[in-house]
Every structure is written in structure tokens, then in C-alpha cells.
Design a protein around this motif. Structure first.
Motif, short mmCIF file in Angstrom:
data_model
loop_
_atom_site.label_atom_id
_atom_site.label_comp_id
_atom_site.label_asym_id
_atom_site.label_seq_id
_atom_site.Cartn_x
_atom_site.Cartn_y
_atom_site.Cartn_z
N SER A 64 0.82 -1.21 0.00
CA SER A 64 0.00 0.00 0.00
C SER A 64 0.86 1.26 0.00
O SER A 64 0.32 2.38 -0.07
CB SER A 64 -0.93 0.01 1.22
OG SER A 64 -0.19 -0.07 2.42
N GLY A 65 2.18 1.11 0.06
CA GLY A 65 3.07 2.25 -0.14
C GLY A 65 2.81 2.96 -1.46
O GLY A 65 3.18 4.12 -1.64
N THR A 66 2.18 2.24 -2.39
CA THR A 66 1.73 2.85 -3.64
C THR A 66 0.90 4.10 -3.37
O THR A 66 1.05 5.13 -4.04
CB THR A 66 0.85 1.86 -4.43
OG1 THR A 66 1.54 0.63 -4.58
CG2 THR A 66 0.48 2.41 -5.80
N VAL A 67 0.02 4.01 -2.38
CA VAL A 67 -0.89 5.11 -2.08
C VAL A 67 -0.10 6.33 -1.60
O VAL A 67 -0.40 7.46 -1.99
CB VAL A 67 -1.92 4.68 -1.01
CG1 VAL A 67 -2.86 5.82 -0.67
CG2 VAL A 67 -2.69 3.46 -1.50
N LEU A 68 0.91 6.10 -0.77
CA LEU A 68 1.73 7.21 -0.28
C LEU A 68 2.40 7.95 -1.44
O LEU A 68 2.40 9.19 -1.48
CB LEU A 68 2.79 6.70 0.70
CG LEU A 68 2.30 6.01 1.97
CD1 LEU A 68 3.48 5.59 2.83
CD2 LEU A 68 1.37 6.94 2.75
N LEU A 82 -6.03 5.48 -5.67
CA LEU A 82 -7.22 4.66 -5.47
C LEU A 82 -7.00 3.25 -5.99
O LEU A 82 -7.35 2.26 -5.32
CB LEU A 82 -8.42 5.31 -6.16
CG LEU A 82 -9.72 4.50 -6.18
CD1 LEU A 82 -10.23 4.27 -4.76
CD2 LEU A 82 -10.78 5.20 -7.04
N CYS A 83 -6.43 3.15 -7.19
CA CYS A 83 -6.14 1.83 -7.75
C CYS A 83 -5.19 1.05 -6.84
O CYS A 83 -5.41 -0.14 -6.57
CB CYS A 83 -5.51 1.98 -9.14
SG CYS A 83 -6.64 2.55 -10.42
N THR A 89 -11.22 -1.70 -11.50
CA THR A 89 -11.64 -3.09 -11.41
C THR A 89 -10.55 -4.04 -11.88
O THR A 89 -10.33 -5.10 -11.27
CB THR A 89 -12.92 -3.31 -12.25
OG1 THR A 89 -13.90 -2.34 -11.89
CG2 THR A 89 -13.48 -4.70 -12.03
N ALA A 90 -9.85 -3.66 -12.95
CA ALA A 90 -8.76 -4.50 -13.45
C ALA A 90 -7.63 -4.61 -12.43
O ALA A 90 -7.10 -5.71 -12.19
CB ALA A 90 -8.22 -3.94 -14.76
N VAL A 91 -7.28 -3.50 -11.80
CA VAL A 91 -6.21 -3.53 -10.79
C VAL A 91 -6.66 -4.34 -9.57
O VAL A 91 -5.86 -5.06 -8.96
CB VAL A 91 -5.81 -2.09 -10.39
CG1 VAL A 91 -4.84 -2.11 -9.21
CG2 VAL A 91 -5.16 -1.38 -11.57
N ALA A 92 -7.94 -4.24 -9.21
CA ALA A 92 -8.45 -5.06 -8.11
C ALA A 92 -8.32 -6.55 -8.45
O ALA A 92 -7.92 -7.36 -7.60
CB ALA A 92 -9.91 -4.71 -7.83
#
Length: 418
Positions: free
Chosen positions: A165-169, A274-275, A328-331
Motif C-alpha cells: 500500500s506504499g503505492t498510495v503514499l 485509489l487503484c 476493477t482490473a487492478v483489483a
């Protein structure tokens, strides 16, 4: 008596789960687990930082789509290539020592990008150095595993792995900081959490002497052994699609959204964040479902969904529909990440150290190729469509491969664990 046990177990399962989780965490050295999570969290942030700032960098340096794609992809490539040697170093030199070396390399790369990088070549070299952050995977997961008993290693490793989730940062904060300080200043500001993590990691994580090591030489025969199994190559290909798609899209979405849909820098980063959040949070669910019904049973459905969703994205629909399809694809890719590693653990239970490194490296390589192809095909054809359609074709190949593996009797060990 059986009914009483079932009822009691159900009640305990519903009411006592938080308490059981707390007890499980106390069964090992939780400060080390926290240090491992922090290491992976900030390292994943650093790994995708060039992608998060790609719009501002490309605008100032006047980069083409191909050049931007290469710039975004370089950290993913070096991170992929380093995962295996870093895993070996964790065994030979110690996980704590190796982890500190990675954080210091990250600080050096961020410092150079902040104070010295002023050209495209400089940024490519910076990307190579920052790519070492992608190898944190080979430090954080062994750390989490070694400080917990076997009965609770799944929980510990799941917590450590959730730090992607470091992606979000990276995607949420970096573009906003860049608006205030410029993209070079953003690299400097983002060095602060890395410095703080370095200090916390040094204090929280047990010493290498207490952690123990898994063997300085054992990796050689293990690597040869798994290299003889064709199943390993299928796993690498499937993870290159699921994790490679997750990290590749997370890195390249900002410049795609900005270039094709004229989305602003901050808005593009927010949509990408968000993705990343959705793809990170759903990963444990993928592993759980795979435990219940079997990973090879789930994979064809997931890969089929990824194929269709990317094909529709390639048609370049209006922005609202594009966002829905991409999220949706990333999920689905995040879900697939958990499934692939459930399959890997079932097939290579005694060799998960080296298998994690090899499969993880394949995932990073897939992430490198995605933004590179998107940028190159955009310049070649004038549209992003062919890049997404090529990725959809790769996912379709993965679907065929997963169905083939499911039909092979020698892989019948893929059974639901209920």
C-alpha cells in the motif's frame, strides 16, 4: 457434544477473532514485524516515486511517451533483478543488515534526485538506484517469517506483504508536494519518512544474530531444484501478469491519464492512489479464497476478467468508464497476486524462500515491460490502445496456461484447505 463444539467454535470464531489475532501477534517479536512492515511500506513508496512524478518530470525535460515509459520502468527493472540477490544477502549477511543497506541506498537516490539530477540521463541513473527499494520484499517477508512460530507465520507474512500500500503514499502525496516545491523538491521531502524508517528499523528489528539465518549455501541447490520444475515457469509468467500489471499500471497510469484524458497532475495521482489502495487491500482476500477452493480453480476466472477489462480499456472509453474499468482490473490483479502465492506455497512449501525471490523477480520484470510497451506503442501508433490490447493478450495467454495447469493430474495437489 459435536453440536456444542461446533456452536462454541463458531462463537469463538465470531467474538474471539480480534483477541486471537492479538495473541498471535504476541506469540512472536512484534517490534520486528512492525519494522518489516515499515521497511516494505516506505520502500514501495520509493519504488513508485518516479512514476508518481512522471508528469512533472516529462513536462520539464520535454520527454516523449517512449522516454517517459522507460523512465518509469527503469526502477521496476532494477528492483526485479535485485530481489534474488537481496534474498540471498538476507540469508548470508543477515536480514537486518541487508535491510539497512537498502534504506541507505534509497536515501542516496532520493538525495541525488533532489540536489543533483537535472537531465534525462541523471533521472535514468536515479531510477536504477531507487529501484533497490523494490527488493525490500526479500527482506520484509523473511523478517516476518523468522520471528513467528509456524502456526502464525501466515498472519505475520500477510501483514508484512500488505505494505505494498506504499503505492498510495507515493501517488497521493508526491504530486501534491511537487506542486509546492517542484518535482526535485518532492524527492527531498519524501526522503524524510525514509530517514525516520531507517532509525525505527534499526531500533525495532532484532539483531541478525538473534534472528538466525536459513543457510548461507543452501540457496544454490534450491535454485537448481526449482529451476527443473516447469510449474515454476508458469508461476513466474502468471505473477508477471498479476503483480506486473499491478505495479506497472500503478507506475504508468499518471502519464496515461494526463496524456490521453488531460487529467491534472494531482487528480491523476489521486486516481492512481485509489487503484493502488484497492489492489493492496484485496490481496489477502485472494489468498483466503484460494485457500478455500484452490488457487488453480480461481485463477482462470481472475485472468479472464483481467483480459476482458484490459481489452475494454484499450478501446479508450470516456474517462468515467475508463476509471471504473482500470480500478476493477487492478483489483483483479491484486486478488490474483494472493492466489498465485497460495498456489506457490502449495507446490513449493519447502522452498518458499527461493521461490518467493524468483517469482517476485518475474513480477517486477512484468511491471518493467508494461510502461515501456505503453510508451513505445503510443509513439509508434499514436494511441495507447495497442499497449493495453497487448497486455490483454498476455493475460489471455495466462488464462490458457492456468486452465492447462488445472487439467494436469500431476498438479492435483492444488486442493482447497478447509
Amino acid at each position: 457434544m459435536d453440536d456444542h463444539r461446533r456452536t462454541g467454535g463458531s462463537l469463538i470464531g465470531r467474538r474471539g477473532a480480534p483477541l486471537q489475532i492479538v495473541r498471535a501477534l504476541r506469540s512472536g517479536h512484534w517490534p520486528t514485524l512492525l519494522g518489516a512492515w515499515l521497511h516494505f511500506e516506505v520502500s514501495f513508496m520509493v519504488w513508485l516515486l518516479v512514476g508518481a512524478l512522471s508528469i512533472a518530470i516529462a513536462s520539464e525535460l520535454g520527454l516523449s511517451a517512449t522516454q517517459t515509459g522507460l523512465l518509469v520502468a527503469v526502477p521496476l527493472l532494477s528492483g526485479a533483478l535485485l530481489r534474488i540477490p537481496v534474498g540471498i544477502s538476507s540469508d548470508r549477511m543477515g536480514a537486518k543488515r541487508t535491510g539497512l543497506a537498502i534504506l541507505l541506498c534509497e536515501l542516496a537516490g532520493l538525495g541525488w534526485a533532489w540536489l543533483g539530477a537535472s537531465s534525462y540521463l541523471h533521472m535514468l541513473l536515479t531510477g536504477l538506484l531507487l529501484g533497490v527499494a523494490g527488493a525490500s520484499f526479500a527482506v520484509a517477508l523473511p523478517l516476518a517469517s523468522r520471528v513467528y512460530p509456524p502456526a502464525h507465520q501466515g498472519l505475520a507474512m500477510g501483514i508484512a506483504a500488505s505494505a505494498n500500500s506504499g503505492t498510495v503514499l507515493a501517488m497521493w502525496f508526491a504530486p501534491r508536494i511537487a506542486e509546492l516545491t517542484g518535482w526535485q523538491g518532492a524527492f527531498g521531502v519524501m526522503a524524510a519518512p525514509v530517514l525516520m524508517t531507517t532509525l525505527l528499523f534499526a531500533g525495532l528489528v532484532q539483531s541478525d544474530r538473534r534472528l538466525g539465518r536459513t543457510g548461507a549455501v543452501a540457496w544454490r541447490p534450491a535454485l537448481v531444484d526449482v529451476g527443473r520444475d516447469p510449474f515454476m515457469y508458469w508461476l513466474c509468467g502468471l505473477y508477471a501478469i498479476t503483480f506486473g500489471g499491478f505495479v506497472g499500471l500503478s507506475s504508468s497510469l499518471p502519464f496515461f491519464l494526463h496524456d490521453h484524458y488531460a487529467v491534472g497532475v494531482v487528480a491523476a495521482g489521486s486516481l492512481t492512489a485509489l487503484c493502488g489502495l484497492v489492489g493492496s487491500l484485496i490481496r489477502p482476500l485472494g489468498g483466503y479464497v484460494a485457500d478455500r477452493v484452490g488457487g488453480l480453480t480461481v485463477l482462470p476466472t481472475i485472468l479472464g476478467a483481467i483480459t476482458l477489462l484490459l481489452a475494454f480499456v484499450g478501446s479508450l472509453p470516456t474517462l468515467p468508464w475508463a476509471v471504473v474499468l482500470i480500478v476493477t482490473a487492478v483489483a483483479a490483479m491484486g486478488f490474483g497476486n494472493g492466489v498465485v502465492f497460495q498456489v506457490a506455497s502449495g507446490r513449493f512449501a519447502k522452498q518458499m524462500g527461493i521461490v518467493s525471490g524468483v517469482v517476485g523477480a518475474a513480477g517486477g520484470l512484468g511491471g518493467f515491460l508494461l510502461p515501456l510497451c505503453l510508451g513505445w506503442l503510443k509513439d509508434l501508433t499514436g494511441t495507447f490502445s495497442f499497449g493495453f490490447w497487448l497486455f490483454a493478450a498476455c493475460a489471455g495467454w495466462g488464462l490458457v496456461g492456468a486452465r492447462y495447469l488445472k487439467g494436469q493430474p500431476r498438479y492435483a495437489g492444488d486442493l482447497p484447505m478447509v
